[in-house]
Every structure is written in C-alpha cells, then in structure tokens.
Scaffold this motif. Structure first.
Motif, PDB file in Angstrom:
ATOM      1  N   LYS A   1      -2.849 -39.511  38.088  1.00 39.23           N
ATOM      2  CA  LYS A   1      -2.219 -39.362  39.690  1.00 39.23           C
ATOM      3  C   LYS A   1      -2.873 -40.548  40.466  1.00 39.23           C
ATOM      4  O   LYS A   1      -2.363 -40.542  41.898  1.00 39.23           O
ATOM      5  CB  LYS A   1      -3.099 -38.183  40.271  1.00 39.23           C
TER       6      LYS A   1
ATOM      7  N   TYR B   1     -10.742 -42.890  34.774  1.00 40.02           N
ATOM      8  CA  TYR B   1     -10.768 -41.631  35.755  1.00 40.02           C
ATOM      9  C   TYR B   1      -9.727 -41.546  36.741  1.00 40.02           C
ATOM     10  O   TYR B   1      -9.778 -42.517  37.457  1.00 40.02           O
ATOM     11  CB  TYR B   1     -12.268 -41.366  36.280  1.00 40.02           C
ATOM     12  N   GLY B   2      -8.993 -40.384  36.862  1.00 42.89           N
ATOM     13  CA  GLY B   2      -8.099 -39.977  37.875  1.00 42.89           C
ATOM     14  C   GLY B   2      -6.813 -41.055  37.894  1.00 42.89           C
ATOM     15  O   GLY B   2      -6.089 -41.023  38.940  1.00 42.89           O
TER      16      GLY B   2
ATOM     17  N   LEU C   1     -12.927 -35.688  39.080  1.00 44.74           N
ATOM     18  CA  LEU C   1     -11.603 -36.321  38.385  1.00 44.74           C
ATOM     19  C   LEU C   1     -11.151 -36.186  36.954  1.00 44.74           C
ATOM     20  O   LEU C   1     -12.317 -36.176  36.275  1.00 44.74           O
ATOM     21  CB  LEU C   1     -11.829 -38.056  38.739  1.00 44.74           C
ATOM     22  N   LYS C   2     -10.272 -36.210  36.694  1.00 45.30           N
ATOM     23  CA  LYS C   2      -9.900 -35.844  35.106  1.00 45.30           C
ATOM     24  C   LYS C   2      -9.911 -37.525  34.571  1.00 45.30           C
ATOM     25  O   LYS C   2      -9.631 -38.121  34.874  1.00 45.30           O
ATOM     26  CB  LYS C   2      -8.358 -35.260  34.979  1.00 45.30           C
TER      27      LYS C   2
ATOM     28  N   HIS D   1     -17.925 -38.200  40.077  1.00 43.76           N
ATOM     29  CA  HIS D   1     -16.496 -38.668  39.699  1.00 43.76           C
ATOM     30  C   HIS D   1     -16.039 -38.054  38.552  1.00 43.76           C
ATOM     31  O   HIS D   1     -15.052 -37.509  38.243  1.00 43.76           O
ATOM     32  CB  HIS D   1     -16.381 -40.140  39.670  1.00 43.76           C
TER      33      HIS D   1
ATOM     34  N   VAL E   1      -5.857 -41.646  41.675  1.00 41.51           N
ATOM     35  CA  VAL E   1      -6.663 -41.430  42.719  1.00 41.51           C
ATOM     36  C   VAL E   1      -7.319 -42.647  43.053  1.00 41.51           C
ATOM     37  O   VAL E   1      -7.639 -42.974  44.268  1.00 41.51           O
ATOM     38  CB  VAL E   1      -7.685 -40.093  42.516  1.00 41.51           C
TER      39      VAL E   1
ATOM     40  N   GLU F   1      -9.766 -33.450  43.626  1.00 44.71           N
ATOM     41  CA  GLU F   1      -9.540 -34.622  43.825  1.00 44.71           C
ATOM     42  C   GLU F   1      -9.509 -35.221  45.406  1.00 44.71           C
ATOM     43  O   GLU F   1      -9.856 -36.064  45.419  1.00 44.71           O
ATOM     44  CB  GLU F   1      -7.967 -34.975  43.365  1.00 44.71           C
TER      45      GLU F   1
ATOM     46  N   LEU G   1      -2.262 -33.699  44.635  1.00 46.29           N
ATOM     47  CA  LEU G   1      -3.794 -33.743  44.226  1.00 46.29           C
ATOM     48  C   LEU G   1      -4.369 -32.307  44.305  1.00 46.29           C
ATOM     49  O   LEU G   1      -4.125 -31.684  45.446  1.00 46.29           O
ATOM     50  CB  LEU G   1      -4.672 -34.686  45.151  1.00 46.29           C
TER      51      LEU G   1
END
Length: 393
Positions: A145, A141-142, A389-390, A385, A147, A329, A325
């Motif tokens: 970027k 997850y995330g 989050l992606k 999350h 995160v 995010e 972000l």
C-alpha cells in the motif's frame, strides 16, 4: 573546530551504540552526547563549531532528502499521491491552529506569537522520519500500500510549507505588515524546485553514463550540485522562490528513473555519508539546548506538546480518510508524524534573535518539542512497524 567535530562523532557514536544495545533509538544517545558536550554542561564543543551548526544541519538535511529522492519509485508515488499531498500541509495546518488556541492559555503570548510558535513546532523531522521510512522500504514493510513512501513524501514537503508560513509570520511580527508576496513564493518555490531538480537529475544521469564516471565521483558530483541548489535558494528571494530541498529530492528521483543501477550506486555512497552526518546533526541538536530555560516552563511546555500531538494526529487521520489503509496502518502513520527535531533546531531561536517578546518561550518550547517527540516518535516507529505494517517481502 576539527577537534570538536572529532569529539562529537566519537562520543556521539559511542552513546548511540549504547542506546542501540538497549533497544532504544541511537539518536537519543546522540542528543544526550550533545547536551553533555555543549555549553550547558561540559562545554567541549568550540564556539567556531557552534557558529556553523546551522550550515552543518542544513547539509545533513540535504543528504537525507537526496537519499529519499534516490529511493522513490514513480509507481510507488502514483500509489500514494492524494494522501501524501494532504499530509504535506493538513497535519501542520491543524497543529498551527491548535497552537493558536492553546498557547495563549498556557503562556503569556499573543495570537501572532502563538501562530509563529505553531510554525516552529509543526514540522516533522526528516532526519528521524525519512531515515526510518527508507529503512522500512528496504525491509519491505508496508510496500503493497506504499505506507512508508506516503509518509516519506508527505513529511518531506511538510517542512517546505511550514518554513514559508514561518517566514511570512515573522516578517509580520517585525514590520506589522503581512507580505502576500511571501505567500506567492510558496507555489513558485515548489514548482521551480521540482522542475529544476528533475531537469538537472536527467542531465546528471546522462553525464555520468556518457563519461563512465564510477567510484565516488558520481556521489561527489551529485553532492556538489545539491550544495549549488541550496545556494540558489538563498539568492532567489521575494515572490519568485526556489526550494532547494524539493530540488534535491526531485534530482534523486529523476536519477533513479533514468538509470536505476547508477542511482543505487549513488544512494549507497550517500548512505555511508549519512552515518557520520546523522551523529553530527543530533549532537548539535543536544548542544543547542538550554537546561535553565527548560526548567522554568518545561512541564507546561510538555503538556502543550502532548495536546498538540492530538491535533496533529487528527490532521493525519483526515489526510488518510477514504484510503484503503486499515486501522493499524493509519495508526502507524500517526506515529510516524510525531518526531520533531531538524526544523525546530534550525529556526527555534529565530524569534528570540529578532526581538519577539515571546522569543525565549518559543525557543524553550521548541527544545522541549525535540526532547519529547524525537525519541518518542523514533521509539514508536522502531517498536511498532513490525506489528502495524504488513511484511510484503
């Protein structure tokens, strides 16, 4: 002592599993187990165990930061460099300022006492935050970027910043003199901690590879060195500081950099070790709580903590200004910076011990901060999350 530890682990584990089955963070069960077993209720934890609770909490903190270092990839760190640095001090600074504004209005305390209170409650909890960020990194997850990596790095360094400010302010409260040398210790402790950890991590990786150490030996050796770092920090006082927490993170980081396969094996060992120490840590947090002190000013303290979370959120959002972000995010980063527990449990009683007039009030508010923010932050991280989050797997 062993009987107490056995009870702590078994009862903590069972209550933790119960809360986990209810889709609530297991740490809430651990804290409740400590409250039930501690001096406030059934008094099942021996005094000899409570006497070394600070050392046990410190060991737990070292383990979680070692796990963090063994998981941070250089490319991920480059990706989150500037915002992670800002998040290491800006949210805490704004929260301390907020405490200095609000605490004297809510409680009978001076601005100096309010500043000390701010440093006590401003630190995030590595035991809550880092553990969850490592889990999210493993799930992907995330990742795109960075995160979780950003939150992990910023929150880990956040504690060092707060503890150094706390040390300087408590010295001022005791002597009436502000020792600027204690502030000089901040950059030196950061530089020497990181440099020492990187060098030792590099040498340790070469040693493990040269002598073909396997099984539990690399874990034992790494853990032993981490304990030596902690001892070195206690020896190096004055203007030349040394951050053991940054050193253990840097050591793990370098081990991953030199030999990723070897480092992953060591990380698995510490993952298993953390399962036991996580229970011990939060059971001890619960055992340290005083029901009577919370009753007296609990609701006012809760209101103060909630208002200060707004200041903290502003600090996180300022740290993320100019990044790529999205809103979801950034909201997740705000949630991830809510939990407080480890540092508050470690230093919350210090102002009372040194005779500060507002010492009992500071201890009470630090306990309330743990009770409110640790479960709240953990629940928000765990439950949001997958929406904020992606999933980059």
């Amino acid at each position: 002592m062993l009987l107490s530890l056995g009870f702590m682990i078994i009862v903590g584990y069972l209550l933790g599993r119960l809360f986990d089955d209810l889709n609530l963070p297991s740490l809430v069960g651990y804290i409740i187990a400590g409250l039930l077993m501690g001096p406030a209720i059934f008094n099942l934890i021996g005094q000899e165990t409570l006497a070394i609770s600070s050392d046990l909490r410190r060991i737990a903190l070292v383990i979680i930061l070692l796990r963090a270092g063994l998981s941070i990839d250089l490319q991920d760190l480059k990706k989150v460099g500037r915002p992670a640095i800002l998040m290491s001090f800006l949210p805490a600074t704004i929260e301390i300022i907020g405490t200095m504004i609000l605490a004297p209005l809510f409680f009978d305390m001076s601005y100096l006492s309010a500043a000390i209170l701010g440093t006590v409650i401003a630190a995030t909890s590595p035991a809550v935050v880092v553990a969850r960020m490592l889990d999210l990194m493993g799930k992907g997850y995330g990742q795109e970027k960075g995160v979780p990596q950003m939150v992990l790095a910023g929150s880990s360094m956040d504690d060092i910043f707060v503890i150094i400010i706390f040390t300087a302010l408590t010295a001022l409260a005791q002597t009436g003199e502000f020792h600027w040398l204690s502030m000089v210790a901040m950059p030196t402790s950061i530089i020497l901690g990181i440099a020492g950890g990187l060098v030792v991590g590099w040498l340790l990786s070469l040693l493990i590879e040269k002598y073909q150490l396997s099984g539990g030996y690399p874990v034992i050796l790494t853990f032993g060195i981490a304990m030596l770092f902690d001892g070195l920090e206690k020896v190096m006082i004055g203007p030349i500081g040394f951050s053991a927490l940054l050193a253990v993170m840097a050591m793990g980081f370098m081990m991953l950099r030199v030999n990723p396969v070897q480092a992953k094996g060591v990380q698995i060992g510490f993952n298993h070790l953390w399962q036991a120490f996580e229970i011990v840590l939060f059971v001890l947090v619960g055992a340290s709580m005083s029901i009577e002190s919370v009753k007296d000013s609990g609701m006012i303290a809760v209101l103060l903590i909630i208002l200060l979370l707004v200041f903290r959120a502003a600090g996180v959002l300022l740290s993320l200004a100019g990044t790529k972000l999205n809103k979801a995010e950034r909201l997740f980063a705000v949630f991830a910076y809510i939990p407080k527990a480890t540092v508050q449990a470690a230093i919350g009683a210090v102002p009372l011990a040194i005779g500060l007039a507002s010492g009992q009030t500071i201890l009470t508010i630090s306990v309330v901060a743990i009770l409110v923010t640790a479960p709240l932050g953990a629940i928000l991280i765990d439950q949001t999350h997958n929406r904020l989050l992606k999933d980059d797997r």
